[in-house]
Design an enzyme around this catalytic site. Structure first.
Site, mmCIF file in Angstrom:
data_model
loop_
_atom_site.group_PDB
_atom_site.id
_atom_site.type_symbol
_atom_site.label_atom_id
_atom_site.label_comp_id
_atom_site.label_asym_id
_atom_site.label_seq_id
_atom_site.Cartn_x
_atom_site.Cartn_y
_atom_site.Cartn_z
ATOM 1 C CG ASP A 1 35.703 44.011 40.558
ATOM 2 O OD1 ASP A 1 36.284 43.636 41.537
ATOM 3 O OD2 ASP A 1 35.360 44.994 40.049
ATOM 4 C CG ASP B 1 34.803 46.861 42.950
ATOM 5 O OD1 ASP B 1 35.447 46.363 43.866
ATOM 6 O OD2 ASP B 1 35.175 47.640 42.284
ATOM 7 C CG ASP C 1 37.229 48.339 38.828
ATOM 8 O OD1 ASP C 1 37.095 47.179 39.004
ATOM 9 O OD2 ASP C 1 37.850 49.228 39.602
HETATM 10 P P1 ADP Z 1 37.583 46.923 45.754
HETATM 11 O O1 ADP Z 1 37.060 45.688 46.218
HETATM 12 O O2 ADP Z 1 36.947 47.967 46.786
HETATM 13 O O3 ADP Z 1 37.501 47.347 44.555
HETATM 14 P P2 ADP Z 1 40.106 46.009 45.457
HETATM 15 O O4 ADP Z 1 39.772 44.555 45.633
HETATM 16 O O5 ADP Z 1 40.762 46.228 44.246
HETATM 17 O O6 ADP Z 1 39.294 46.928 46.185
HETATM 18 O O7 ADP Z 1 41.384 46.007 46.576
HETATM 19 C C1 ADP Z 1 41.269 45.972 48.175
HETATM 20 C C2 ADP Z 1 42.379 46.253 48.783
HETATM 21 O O8 ADP Z 1 43.511 45.757 48.307
HETATM 22 C C3 ADP Z 1 42.356 47.825 48.596
HETATM 23 O O9 ADP Z 1 41.780 48.713 49.404
HETATM 24 C C4 ADP Z 1 43.873 47.922 49.057
HETATM 25 O O10 ADP Z 1 44.211 47.887 50.366
HETATM 26 C C5 ADP Z 1 44.704 46.699 48.490
HETATM 27 N N1 ADP Z 1 45.126 46.796 47.174
HETATM 28 C C6 ADP Z 1 44.537 46.371 45.983
HETATM 29 N N2 ADP Z 1 45.352 46.642 44.785
HETATM 30 C C7 ADP Z 1 46.196 47.411 45.463
HETATM 31 C C8 ADP Z 1 47.320 48.161 44.788
HETATM 32 N N3 ADP Z 1 47.873 47.969 43.513
HETATM 33 N N4 ADP Z 1 48.252 48.673 45.519
HETATM 34 C C9 ADP Z 1 48.074 48.900 46.926
HETATM 35 N N5 ADP Z 1 47.037 48.373 47.483
HETATM 36 C C10 ADP Z 1 46.348 47.415 46.788
HETATM 37 MG MG MG Z 2 37.790 47.637 42.330
#
Ligand code: ADP
Ligand code: MG
Length: 605
Positions: A503, A299, A499
């Site tokens: 996920d 991730d 993390d």
């Molecule tokens: P990753 O897969 O890289 O860990 P996430 O799945 O946590 O990323 O989040 C994917 C996208 O969703 C982020 O890049 C953001 O654009 C949006 N996002 C997720 N959670 C939030 C939040 N709490 N506030 C704002 N945007 C969010």
């Molecule tokens: Mg993440």
């Protein structure tokens, strides 16, 4: 006791082999064999009454039949080594649990607590949530809590395996079981006793050590066949050769211990070693699977990039002040624990902006957040999220999005009701050792390494390029699980490193779910197969290497044990081994297996 008996057996052996005083040898060996036979007989009967065909039964039959043909010394050897072997096995598997027990023991018994302006010393069991405890240099912190006064450096090695001490000051959290090195802290307890992270870890590791790995279950099945097989061979030999001594030697030389102990000792040792490195393994099966992984999926946000995600630009649209955009964004994120939320609220604090709590809050995992305040609805998330909320993007906003697409940054839009009135750009910072950790995995022979992120293509691919791995971007959390599923269908053993914040489905779908930096979250510890306590990506390859070493060692032990049995039984059947040699042979094989398997505790990763 075992030692005295062993010495007596050695004397008996010397009298027989070196001074040829058979009478003396028998005089010493007979009572030992008799005593042992009685104990084993009793144990076997008890086991049989419970419906178990115990392995001791074989040893018992061996000893009794040896005595019937007046072979007292080999009978005594088997008795003594059986007792001694148990002690050695206990030592070997105990060493790994003792590494944990020693932690439990050094848990403080008393704590100094501040109640009604008075400092008093109370038993740790009497502490309750909300108590304020005082910790001085050299003390182990007795509770999980938040520092409300003072500052100190704290050694968290017992929880995270991380030996670098950390600075703690007001408002930082501390964990029970960690050591205050210098400075004084007043800590408000948030968790006490069995609820602390430290207590959880100990419980988890104990359970894991008691659970069985797959090859261990296979070995158990064979072990059940072992007793009848050997008895059959002994009988057959007697029928063919008519020599009872050969049959007795077979019974004495055959040892099921390698089948029974090779794997469990290795698994327990490896789990103990992992715990020492700050890697919590949920079960013997997870410990085993980790070594066979050939694809690792990471991730991005919060896993490869660190919590130092920074707000780099704030862009208002149509009039509002930048501080308004920040204030609304921080309000919306106030109750989220996503790394993005932390970056935004920290930024607001830095700018001296006071932020209210929202009256309503909802997080759409992997997309954004929606909050309500004073009758207004504030949405914050990526462009896709805005569209899903049917929020229209003006030409100006679209221009800004297109422009920022070409930058390796995460861009979020802020909307009030259905109007976007600002944007925030955040820069992702790779964790310092991310590249090194990925290189280590590659060196370990894992070719399929990829990134799975919900973030934009530009942001994801920038990180992918930097690390030299493929990036799969704009993937929603449930799609992440499907992606893992597809990888598994393509004959891969997949580890997913996340993390643990959003996920969970992907972690659960993977063959091995690895949660990072779980010193912060209990959910991750409970659900992931492997939990890495420190925020150190290198531990991913350490866990895999440790598992591989363990498997190799266990297989080695098994193989040697099985070969020794085949050899011992064959030599006995052909009358090449006498009972004394047969018994000695058996014990050497056992000893080798136990000591070899215990190496899983000391292997280098
Ligand atoms: P990753 O897969 O890289 O860990 P996430 O799945 O946590 O990323 O989040 C994917 C996208 O969703 C982020 O890049 C953001 O654009 C949006 N996002 C997720 N959670 C939030 C939040 N709490 N506030 C704002 N945007 C969010
Ligand atoms: Mg993440």
């Amino acid at each position: 006791m075992a030692i005295v008996l062993a010495l007596l057996v050695v004397v008996s052996w010397i009298s027989l082999a070196l001074v040829h005083r058979e009478d003396l040898s028998d005089l010493i060996a007979f009572p030992i064999a008799l005593l042992g036979a009685a104990i084993m007989f009793y144990d076997s009967i008890m086991e049989i009454r419970k419906g178990n065909l115990s392995i001791d039964l074989l040893a018992c039959i061996a000893v009794i039949s040896a005595m019937l043909i007046h072979e007292f010394l080999p009978a005594a050897i088997v008795v003594v080594m059986l007792l001694g072997g148990q002690a050695i096995e206990e030592y070997a598997s105990g060493r790994a649990s003792r590494a944990i027990d020693s932690l439990v023991k050094i848990r403080p018994k008393t704590a100094r607590v501040l109640r009604a302006d008075q400092i008093s010393e109370v038993a740790v069991d009497e502490l309750i949530v909300g108590d304020v405890v005082i910790v001085s240099p050299g003390d182990r912190i007795p509770v999980d809590g938040v520092v409300i006064n003072g500052s100190a450096t704290v050694d968290e090695a017992s929880i995270t395996g991380e030996s670098l001490p950390l600075e703690k000051s007001v408002n930082t959290t501390v964990l029970s079981g960690t050591i205050c090195q210098n400075g004084q802290l007043e800590i408000k307890a948030t968790k006490v006793g069995e609820d602390t992270k430290f207590a959880h870890i100990i419980k988890l590791v104990r359970e894991a050590q008691g659970s069985k790995a797959r090859i261990q279950r296979v070995a158990d099945r064979y072990a059940k066949l072992f007793t009848p097989l050997i008895l059959g061979l002994a009988l057959l030999t007697y029928v063919i050769t008519g020599q009872p001594i050969r049959s007795v030697t077979i019974l004495l030389a055959a040892s099921p211990c390698p089948l029974l102990l090779a794997t469990p000792v290795a698994v327990v040792s490896a789990i103990g070693k992992a715990a020492r490195l700050g890697i919590l393994v949920r079960s013997g099966a997870s410990m085993e699977t980790a070594g066979s992984v050939n694809a690792v999926v990471f991730d991005k946000t919060g896993t490869l990039t660190d919590g130092r995600l920074r707000v780099t630009r704030v862009q208002p649209f149509n009039g509002p002040a930048a501080s308004e955009v920040i204030r609304y964004a921080a309000l919306a994120e106030k109750l989220s624990n996503h790394p993005i939320a932390k970056a935004i609220t920290d930024y607001a604090t830095e700018q001296g902006i006071v932020v209210d709590k929202p009256s309503e809050f909802r997080e759409i995992v992997g997309s954004g957040v929606i909050a309500k305040n004073n009758g207004e609805r504030i949405s914050l998330g990526n462009a896709r999220f805005m569209e899903s909320q049917l929020i229209h993007l003006s030409k100006e906003v679209e221009r800004f999005m297109i422009e920022s697409l070409n930058r390796p940054e995460t861009t979020l839009l802020v909307a009030r009701n259905s109007t976007v009135f600002g944007a925030l750009c955040l820069a992702d910072v790779l964790k310092p050792n991310a590249k090194f950790a990925i290189d280590r995995l590659r060196t370990a022979g894992i070719a399929k390494i990829s990134i799975l992120t919900g973030d934009s293509k530009m942001a994801g691919e920038a990180v992918g390029r930097e690390l030299g791995v493929d990036a799969n971007c704009e993937v929603l959390p449930d799609e992440k699980a499907m992606f893992i599923q597809a990888l598994k269908r393509a004959e891969n053993r997949v580890a997913m490193v996340g993390d643990g914040i959003n996920d969970a489905p992907a972690l659960a779908t993977a063959d091995v779910g690895i949660a990072m930096g779980a010193a912060g979250s209990d959910v991750a510890i409970e659900t992931a197969d492997v939990t890495i306590m420190a925020d150190d990506l290198v531990k991913v390859s350490e866990a895999i290497t440790l598992s591989r070493n363990m498997l190799r060692i266990a297989k080695q032990s098994l193989l040697v044990g099985i070969l020794a049995n085949v050899l011992g039984v064959t030599l006995s059947a052909f009358g090449i081994l006498n009972p004394v040699l047969g018994a000695t042979f058996h014990e050497c094989a056992d000893l080798f297996v136990i000591l070899n398997s215990a190496r899983a505790f000391t292997t280098r990763v």
